[in-house]
Enzyme design. Sequence first.
Site, PDB file in Angstrom:
ATOM      1  CD  GLU A  41      -2.532   1.218   2.735  1.00  0.00           C
ATOM      2  OE1 GLU A  41      -3.608   1.832   2.798  1.00  0.00           O
ATOM      3  OE2 GLU A  41      -2.042   0.623   3.723  1.00  0.00           O
ATOM      4  CE  LYS A 113      -7.538   1.191   3.572  1.00  0.00           C
ATOM      5  NZ  LYS A 113      -6.404   1.835   4.285  1.00  0.00           N
ATOM      6  CB  CYS A 155      -4.156  -1.610   4.302  1.00  0.00           C
ATOM      7  SG  CYS A 155      -3.260  -1.425   5.878  1.00  0.00           S
TER       8      CYS A 155
END
Length: 272
Positions: A41, A113, A155
């Site tokens: 990330e 995300k 993440c």
Amino acid sequence: MPKIAVLQMNSGLSPEANFGAIEEAVQEAKAGGAEMIFTPEMALLLDRDRKRAANSIDSSSYRKYTDRFRSLAANTRIDIALGSMPVRLESGMLANRSFYFRAHGGRVERYDKIHMFDVDLSSGESWRESNAYEPGAQVVTVDDSPLGRLGLTVCYDLRFPALFDELGRRRCDAIAVPAAFTRPTGEAHWHVLLRSRAIEASAFVIAAAQVGRHEDGRETFGHSLVVDPWGDVLLDMGGDKPGLAFCDIDLGRIAEVREQVPSLANKREIPK
């Protein structure tokens, strides 16, 4: 049996320096026989000072670096799963966006995300990702990767089983979980969550991570992992330093595990 490369990074404040590190790793991965490489990330820029970071985030830099990654994948003939980089949206907010660049060119896949990291940790760290970042709204898979169908996450998404349940429903063969996990949360939950998600989806999980103390002052956990569908850890890069590692992926393992524990086939809707 495809071979993959996993890049563990200590990304800093300079997108150009970070790109150079990735470029070098891609060339090393190709020389080592890998068909694809995974990065963490925020591989291109890791800076918690949003005013300073804004100087490096604009529409022109986004286009410049995506073009360069596209060329890098084509020139080295290796697929690049870029964990994420910040992208300025028309709304003025940012997206924490993953990319998938194919060695043969063609469409560049993108995933924003979905889950924002808004937490106050017992260590005193406070994070409000939603102050600057707009959450994504789509589940994304790459259906023709060297590993088969690859699901994209980033993440903090790791903590939300519904996303991985959907990727399981789509019969993903592998799931990418690029990360910049904090040290306290990493020490507590990183390994167990990644192993759980691999088991639940009966899929490989590849988690390239940031590691160490960064230029912006944060400290990340490292321990880039590759986990097989049974939950066995095939690769753990440790929490000490950046580097590149290789892992052979036995795709036959997916069918073996799904035959032994057919949880995807047995899944039913829970009555409400």
